[in-house]
Design an enzyme around this catalytic site. Structure first.
Site, PDB file in Angstrom:
ATOM      1  CG  LEU A 131     -47.609  -1.511 -32.897  1.00 27.22           C
ATOM      2  CD1 LEU A 131     -47.048  -1.109 -34.264  1.00 27.22           C
ATOM      3  CD2 LEU A 131     -46.478  -1.759 -31.915  1.00 27.22           C
ATOM      4  CG  MET A 187     -43.628  -8.042 -27.241  1.00 24.26           C
ATOM      5  SD  MET A 187     -43.798  -9.314 -25.970  1.00 24.26           S
ATOM      6  CE  MET A 187     -44.952  -8.555 -24.875  1.00 24.26           C
ATOM      7  N   GLY A 188     -46.144  -5.746 -30.789  1.00 28.54           N
ATOM      8  CA  GLY A 188     -47.383  -5.418 -31.490  1.00 28.54           C
ATOM      9  C   GLY A 188     -48.406  -4.792 -30.562  1.00 28.54           C
ATOM     10  N   GLY A 220     -39.159   2.344 -24.312  1.00 32.92           N
ATOM     11  CA  GLY A 220     -39.931   3.305 -23.530  1.00 32.92           C
ATOM     12  C   GLY A 220     -39.596   3.210 -22.041  1.00 32.92           C
ATOM     13  NE  ARG A 234     -49.415  -8.109 -20.114  1.00 31.90           N
ATOM     14  CZ  ARG A 234     -48.100  -8.277 -20.332  1.00 31.90           C
ATOM     15  NH1 ARG A 234     -47.272  -7.274 -20.169  1.00 31.90           N
ATOM     16  NH2 ARG A 234     -47.622  -9.455 -20.708  1.00 31.90           N
ATOM     17  CG  HIS A 246     -45.807   0.395 -29.184  1.00 30.32           C
ATOM     18  ND1 HIS A 246     -47.076   0.033 -28.803  1.00 30.32           N
ATOM     19  CD2 HIS A 246     -44.966  -0.473 -28.572  1.00 30.32           C
ATOM     20  CE1 HIS A 246     -47.022  -1.004 -28.008  1.00 30.32           C
ATOM     21  NE2 HIS A 246     -45.762  -1.338 -27.838  1.00 30.32           N
TER      22      HIS A 246
HETATM   23  O1  PAF Z   1     -41.404  -3.996 -24.211  1.00 33.92           O
HETATM   24  C1  PAF Z   1     -41.715  -4.882 -25.025  1.00 33.92           C
HETATM   25  O2  PAF Z   1     -42.668  -4.745 -25.796  1.00 33.92           O
HETATM   26  C2  PAF Z   1     -40.945  -6.190 -25.053  1.00 33.92           C
HETATM   27  O3  PAF Z   1     -40.532  -6.554 -23.772  1.00 33.92           O
HETATM   28  C3  PAF Z   1     -39.749  -6.178 -26.019  1.00 33.92           C
HETATM   29  C4  PAF Z   1     -38.705  -5.147 -25.620  1.00 33.92           C
HETATM   30  C5  PAF Z   1     -40.243  -5.885 -27.422  1.00 33.92           C
HETATM   31  C6  PAF Z   1     -39.070  -7.554 -26.021  1.00 33.92           C
HETATM   32  O4  PAF Z   1     -39.953  -8.563 -26.397  1.00 33.92           O
END
Ligand code: PAF
Length: 284
Positions: free
Chosen positions: A37, A34-35, A151, A191, A41
């Protein structure tokens, strides 16, 4: 790895490019995100780049996995910085669709994973795992990767995704990657940016409380007393609410009353307005 990061925004363009790679016999790794990063990630990206001839990262803040009172509107977004970081790490393709592209023409179909999706996080965030399962199933069907990377920070999400790929016969290898932590133990999360300086100081206590509970269990303590001690420890250092601390079977996530062998300790707790989750593996 190709030389440049290409960005596509439609499913049609994604499919076209990936079909040409498959035709060339190139293996494909998908890293859904979801960016916002961070190194967590990047550890998934690096594993994919090492293993696959081509790596695709998706960047989509999925509205279907946010509850009405959750942080969809303020969720951190910086596509330019994310794209630069992915390019530097050898990612070949960024799939960054708009909401209307992912959920077009009044899309209503949802993928529910009852049971494992209703426990723990599912109890506190109704609809969350249906939102995650729906978007992940779509991403896997759109891109048909050989491998997809998730993850262990979101351990229950990983279990739900493994279940859905098995149940829907999706031909993809789900690769789980270890949690990346700050030097003081706090698990990396987009977050964490919400934490005040004071809350940031208290935050590593979540990991410490899990380690303490794991140690107690390994030394013969009861599940209930280990959880009670960990909960008290968190409230004592400034956590405002503990949603759960649970000792679970590592695959089904059923809660265990007695631990003998491998188990997963999972927790969710609030520091003011920020909700943190974490988990560790134990083997008693
Ligand atoms: O873990 C995340 O960032 C999100 O839940 C995912 C797996 C990209 C789905 O939107």
């Amino acid at each position: 790895m190709s030389d440049e990061l290409e960005i596509v925004r439609t499913v049609a363009d994604l499919r076209q490019l990936l079909a040409s790679w498959r035709k060339e016999g190139l293996s494909i790794g998908l890293v859904p995100t979801m960016g916002a990063l961070h190194d967590g990630h990047f550890s998934l990206v690096e594993q994919s780049v090492q293993t696959n001839a081509r790596t695709v990262t998706s960047l989509f803040v999925n509205p279907k996995q946010f509850g009405p009172s959750e942080d969809l509107d303020v969720y951190p977004r910086d596509e330019v910085a994310d794209a630069a970081a992915l390019a530097a790490r050898g990612v070949d393709l960024l799939f960054a669709p708009a909401v209307e592209e992912m959920y077009s023409d009044g899309a209503v179909t949802a993928v529910a994973v009852p049971g494992i999706g209703d426990l723990l996080e599912g109890g506190f965030r109704p609809g969350f795992f249906t939102g995650v399962a729906t978007v992940v199933a779509k991403l896997l069907i759109q891109s048909l990767p050989d491998r997809a990377y998730f993850g262990e920070k979101d351990y229950q999400q990983l279990c739900v995704i493994k279940r859905l790929t098995k149940d829907l016969d999706l031909p993809v290898d789900i690769v789980s990657c270890p949690i990346v932590r700050e030097p003081d133990g706090l698990a990396l999360s987009s977050r964490n940016a919400y934490l005040s300086a004071e809350d940031r100081q208290a935050a590593p206590a979540l990991h410490q409380a899990l380690i303490g509970a794991g140690y107690a269990l390994a030394n013969g303590a009861q599940v209930t007393s280990s959880i009670a001690a960990a909960t008290a420890e968190l409230l004592n250092v400034g956590f405002t609410k503990v949603d759960y601390i649970a000792v679970c079977d590592p695959t089904s996530l059923e809660q265990l009353e007695i631990v003998a062998g491998k188990a997963r300790l999972l927790a969710a707790a609030w520091l003011g307005k920020t909700r943190l989750i974490d988990n560790i593996a134990i083997d008693v």
